[in-house]
Scaffold this motif. Structure first.
Motif, PDB file in Angstrom:
ATOM      1  N   THR A 786       0.829  -1.212   0.000  1.00  0.00           N
ATOM      2  CA  THR A 786       0.000   0.000   0.000  1.00  0.00           C
ATOM      3  C   THR A 786       0.862   1.261   0.000  1.00  0.00           C
ATOM      4  N   ASN A 787       1.936   1.249   0.786  1.00  0.00           N
ATOM      5  CA  ASN A 787       2.805   2.435   0.819  1.00  0.00           C
ATOM      6  C   ASN A 787       3.326   2.784  -0.579  1.00  0.00           C
ATOM      7  N   PHE A 788       3.782   1.755  -1.284  1.00  0.00           N
ATOM      8  CA  PHE A 788       4.329   1.978  -2.621  1.00  0.00           C
ATOM      9  C   PHE A 788       3.246   2.496  -3.573  1.00  0.00           C
ATOM     10  N   ASN A 825      -9.886  10.666  -3.884  1.00  0.00           N
ATOM     11  CA  ASN A 825     -10.751   9.495  -4.090  1.00  0.00           C
ATOM     12  C   ASN A 825      -9.918   8.222  -4.219  1.00  0.00           C
ATOM     13  N   GLU A 826      -8.821   8.328  -4.958  1.00  0.00           N
ATOM     14  CA  GLU A 826      -7.983   7.134  -5.131  1.00  0.00           C
ATOM     15  C   GLU A 826      -7.335   6.748  -3.807  1.00  0.00           C
ATOM     16  N   THR A 831      -6.597   3.136   0.558  1.00  0.00           N
ATOM     17  CA  THR A 831      -6.502   2.925   2.003  1.00  0.00           C
ATOM     18  C   THR A 831      -7.707   2.160   2.533  1.00  0.00           C
ATOM     19  N   GLY A 832      -8.720   2.018   1.713  1.00  0.00           N
ATOM     20  CA  GLY A 832      -9.850   1.157   2.084  1.00  0.00           C
ATOM     21  C   GLY A 832      -9.469  -0.309   1.957  1.00  0.00           C
TER      22      GLY A 832
ATOM     23  N   PRO B  27     -10.463  -1.260   7.079  1.00  0.00           N
ATOM     24  CA  PRO B  27      -9.526  -1.741   6.069  1.00  0.00           C
ATOM     25  C   PRO B  27      -8.623  -2.839   6.623  1.00  0.00           C
ATOM     26  N   VAL B  28      -8.202  -3.671   5.738  1.00  0.00           N
ATOM     27  CA  VAL B  28      -7.365  -4.799   6.140  1.00  0.00           C
ATOM     28  C   VAL B  28      -5.948  -4.292   6.394  1.00  0.00           C
TER      29      VAL B  28
END
Lengths: 850, 120
Positions: A786-788, A825-826, A831-832, B27-28
């Motif tokens: 996710t960080n990347f 939004n992205e 992050t969802g 969130p996971v």
């Protein structure tokens, strides 16, 4: 501005004049009378008049002049250059004004050496003096057609360019307008490609090039003499300064239109400013005009299509050089082929209409033009007039009626005295008690007009002035007395050009207005115009009705049969498209790009839908009827309003919600396949995101347009880079943007992108590619990080926003706001599905979004 | 055999109960995508979940410029499922439910991997 635009700007024949007028506060040309030294100022606009200020460049060049000779008497002084006579080693003197040789003794002449560039000398026909222009060549407006060619000042280099010629004005308007957008896809990328060679040496270059055709390519060659000086007196034309090669004749003519043919200081029909210009016109005639004429008269449909394509790009002057017969021949072919629809690479309907206008205007005897229009075609014995009116749609239809009316007003057909007129009969009275009005968007009148035979039949219902009283039951046990005027219907039969006078007071909202008859209590028009008015009002009423009564209409049993005899069915059965058949298809739908491509329906889909109008599911059947009805409205009126488009979208969504029912109705594989296509069409229509994507996902596209038009060179570099790294670009027909990393580690990814995407969107996706490259091409593993992912998205949006800031566009704030919103939004989306653990990144994003 | 996707050790070591429990907490924390290869490895138990995820609108219809989760899930199955029959079923499943273009694009995307190419 893309690079080719800069080149065009550089080569434009009138550029220096415009620059001079803009940049010079004095707006005058300073000159000195050659033989007296008197200084004078000449208004620059006046100086443009080549008849008054004759340029002497050519005459000097032709006779290798080194001196100007002049008569000694100051009164009516004449100027000459020396012409050697080789037979006797003698001389003639050529009058610089007339260009004629005169036998005159040198003894009576004085002379002045020609010390300056030839193009600094002009002959002032008012003063009858030779003038020397003071300004340097590069700042004086129009001199000869020669300029200094300095490669370093022209920021283009040898290579291949994309020429977006379809954006430019042609004789027939701007073809990139929203109306014709669907047609542009028919212009292939290779049509736009131009190969350019540019010399890297300074020299003196003619702005009038050599043109030709070689090995399947149209060529334009600018010749020059290499020189380190600013200007040489004579251009030997031995070397090539610039050479361009075009794949498509339309691009070739467009380039010449932009640089020469449509320039105000160039006259195709009568330009004697220089021999070079005459040679150019001659070359153009041989290369384009003569083959065009041959194609037109050849009776071959393939050649006809070629001719139509060329006609699309030609300017007025050139068209006027064609004969009336040749132009009629094009109209004949269009009628014979019944192809009057704007669906080809050139907008055929527009062209034919324009030709009709030309023919009408140029025809001295207007009666001849109108009589020709009454000749029968091979189509059901319809006249040219009737057939053309039947086939030409939308705005063009209105323009066609205007052309006919204007021509008619100049013809003998407008004669209203029955004694003099050959077409007025007892059945075609001039004064007609025609009454029309428009209330709540609905047109009404007291006539029924049809045109089934040679004549136009009018059934007119008018009041007799006699009133009768009747009693009816009022429904409550009593009676109601009504007094009504007795009405009477009269049948008339008019020659299509028979004159009719309608009273303006009785027709306050009459659709057709003639500005030349303003102020009169009545309007004079041919019967044909009344018929056209009736048709137009009829279709407009259909649209009005559609807004109010579509629900009622679609509940009628047998609605499918109504559609089957309708306009939509007719258009599709003829293998045409709604978008191609409607001129003002997207006119009202401002800001909704690409809608014309969406609001389309295929013949197969209509057939399937017609079968389903009687579906067991009544609700679905009604919704389908509505959907078809909306298309019928577009087909009838040639208009698509935003309101109608939204209704179509809603209707498509409702049908899609029952797509399973639709699919179940398939009786065989073919029908199943057709249903799949139908569902796809419905989805395209229903998908609101479609209209948003252009302006929201890629907001820069709204201000810059597609990258291949706005930044072709940068786009080429991006593509070359991605390719060099082993990456892949997948072009999407639909609006789509995104970067897919490679499958496994070390594998470069794919850029998925819509072909109309802006350069900003390309930079965005390139940034993802570069981030992935820096990380060693992470492959699918990147998606789990996710960080990347957030970092890369952040980088990509920052790149886009920095780009937009540099544009300094008036819509900058709005575009940046939208880009930030997109990022937000992205971010929420990413992050969802995973958590950012990089606290620095979180802080950076917070600052960015402030 | 080298896999395309990594198995995150901390997820791979979870019990079936914990795995599904933590996946459902949104969130996971470890990133949703990292669960799919693990589900695929244990496909006998999670076939229904994966097949539902493959065609769920939230994974197929993507509003933004991001990689489609549905593709990632399919790749997870291709990468870790050892049951050829289930793989064939999965391919038929996505063929039936994804848009034709989406399916074709996906087939093109995975065609670089010989191991996957043979199924399409």
């Amino acid at each position: 501005m893309n690079d080719l635009d800069e080149l065009i700007q550089f080569l434009r024949l009138n550029r220096r004049r415009e620059e001079n007028l803009e940049g010079d506060e004095t707006n005058v040309v300073m000159a000195t009378v050659l033989d007296t030294g008197q200084e004078i100022d000449i208004d620059k606009i006046s100086f443009e008049n080549l008849d008054t200020y004759k340029r002497l460049t050519n005459i000097f060049e032709n006779f290798n002049a080194t001196k100007i000779y002049y008569t000694q008497s100051d009164f009516d002084r004449k100027y000459y250059v020396k012409q050697p006579i080789y037979q006797n080693n003698g001389y003639n003197f050529v009058n610089v004004d007339t260009g004629l040789a005169e036998q005159i003794s040198e003894d009576i002449l004085s002379f002045i050496d020609i010390e300056y560039a030839f193009n600094q000398y002009v002959f002032d026909r008012t003063r009858k003096k030779v003038l020397l222009i003071a300004q340097e060549l590069e700042t004086v407006n129009v001199f000869s057609d020669a300029i200094v060619f300095k490669p370093e000042n022209l920021d283009v280099s040898t290579g291949t360019y994309i020429y977006t010629f379809d954006d430019h004005k042609t004789l027939f308007g701007t073809i990139s307008s929203a109306i014709l957008n669907p047609l542009l896809s028919l212009i292939q990328l290779s049509d736009r490609e131009v190969d350019l060679y540019k010399s890297d040496t300074t020299g003196s270059m003619y702005l009038i090039p050599r043109i030709g055709y070689s090995k399947g390519k149209y060529t334009i060659t600018y010749l020059y003499t290499k020189s380190k000086k600013n200007f040489s007196r004579s251009i030997a034309q031995e070397d090539i300064a610039l050479h361009l090669e075009f794949n498509f004749v339309g691009a070739f003519i467009s380039f010449l239109n932009e640089t020469i043919l449509l320039e105000p200081n160039f006259n195709y029909l009568d330009d004697e400013a220089s021999d070079r210009r005459l040679d150019f016109v001659d070359e153009f005639e041989k290369l384009i005009v003569l083959p065009l004429e041959r194609n037109i008269i050849s009776n071959s449909s393939g050649n006809y299509k070629d001719a139509i394509t060329v006609l699309y790009y030609l300017g007025d002057d050139i068209l006027f050089s064609l004969s009336q017969d040749t132009l009629w021949k094009v109209v004949d072919e269009a009628i014979k082929n019944d192809t009057l629809v704007n669906h080809s690479r050139a907008a055929e309907e527009n062209i034919v209409l324009k030709l009709i206008k030309f023919i009408a205007e140029r025809e001295r005897n207007k009666d001849n033009f109108l009589i020709k229009l009454l000749e029968k075609t091979s189509h059901d014995q319809m006249s040219y007039l009737h057939f053309l009116y039947d086939r030409i749609d939308g705005d063009n239809s209105t323009n066609f009626v205007k052309i006919i009316h204007k021509t008619w007003m100049l013809s003998s057909f407008r004669e209203i005295d029955p004694e003099k007129s050959k077409i007025i009969t007892n059945d075609s009275p001039v004064i007609l008690d025609y009454r029309s009005d428009k209330t709540l968007g609905f047109h009404t009148d007291n006539a029924t007009i049809d045109w089934k035979t040679t004549n136009i039949n009018v059934a007119l219902t008018v009041g007799t002035g006699v009133y009768q009283t009747s009693q009816t039951k009022d429904g409550q046990g009593g009676t109601e007395t009504k007094t009504e005027e007795v009405m009477e219907t009269f049948q008339y039969s008019y020659h299509p050009f028979s004159p009719i006078a309608i009273i303006n007071a009785d027709n306050p909202t009459f659709i057709f207005k003639d500005p030349e008859q303003e102020g009169q209590p009545y309007m004079l028009l041919p019967a044909f115009v009344l018929y056209a008015r009736e048709k137009s009002a009829f279709w407009q009423n259909w649209l009005t009705v559609a807004e109010y009564t579509v629900d009622i209409l679609t509940t009628l049993s047998g609605f499918g049969n109504i559609i089957k005899v309708g306009r939509l069915y007719k258009i599709l059965e003829a293998g045409k498209t709604i978008a191609g058949k409607t001129q003002i298809f997207t006119k009202i739908v401002t800001g909704v790009k690409g809608v014309a491509g969406v609001a389309e329906i295929s013949s197969g889909s209509v057939n399937i839908l017609l079968k389903l109008t009687n579906a067991n599911d009544t609700e679905l059947g009604r919704e389908i009827s509505k959907y078809l009805f909306y298309f019928e409205m577009i087909a009838l009126s040639g208009e698509l309003s935003l309101a109608l488009y939204e209704k179509m979208q809603k209707s498509a969504s409702k049908i899609l919600a029952k797509k399973e029912v639709l699919k179940e109705s398939a009786k065989n594989t073919d029908e199943a396949k057709q249903l799949d296509e139908l569902v796809e069409e419905l989805r395209k229509m229903a998908d609101n995101r479609f209209k948003q994507l252009n302006s929201i996902a890629d907001p820069v596209a709204d201000i810059l347009g597609a990258a291949y038009k706005s930044h072709p060179e940068r786009l080429r570099k991006i593509l070359a880079y991605v390719e060099s790294k082993g990456g892949e670009v997948i072009y999407k027909l639909e609006e789509a943007l995104g970067y897919s990393p490679g499958l496994s580690k070390g594998q470069p990814g794919q850029i998925h992108i819509h072909k109309e995407a802006s350069i900003s969107a390309w930079e965005h996706e390139l940034k993802h590619f570069l981030d992935d490259e820096v990380a060693g091409f992470m492959g699918m593993r990147a998606l789990g990080d996710t960080n990347f992912r957030v970092r890369s998205e952040f980088n990509a949006y920052k790149t886009e926003i920095d780009f937009v800031k540099k544009l300094k566009h008036k819509d900058e704030i709005e575009v940046i706001r939208q880009l930030k919103l997109n990022f937000k939004n992205e971010l929420e989306y990413l992050t969802g599905r995973g958590k950012i653990t990089d606290s620095d990144l979180v802080r950076e994003i917070e600052n960015f979004l402030k | 055999m080298e896999h395309i996707l990594d198995l995150k050790k901390e997820i791979d070591e979870l019990s079936d109960d914990s795995l599904i429990k933590r996946f459902n907490q949104k969130p996971v924390n470890e990133g949703e995508f990292n669960y799919y290869p693990v589900f695929a490895k244990r496909i006998k138990k999670y076939k229904k979940l994966l097949f539902e995820e493959l065609i769920s609108e939230r994974n197929v219809k993507i509003e933004f410029r991001t990689f489609k989760p549905s593709w990632y899930i399919a790749i997870s199955i291709l990468d870790y499922c050892e049951d050829e029959k289930i793989i064939s079923e999965m391919i038929q499943h996505i063929k039936n439910h994804w848009d034709k273009d989406d399916y074709n694009d996906f087939a093109h995307y995975i065609s670089k991997e010989e191991r996957f190419k043979k199924y399409f």
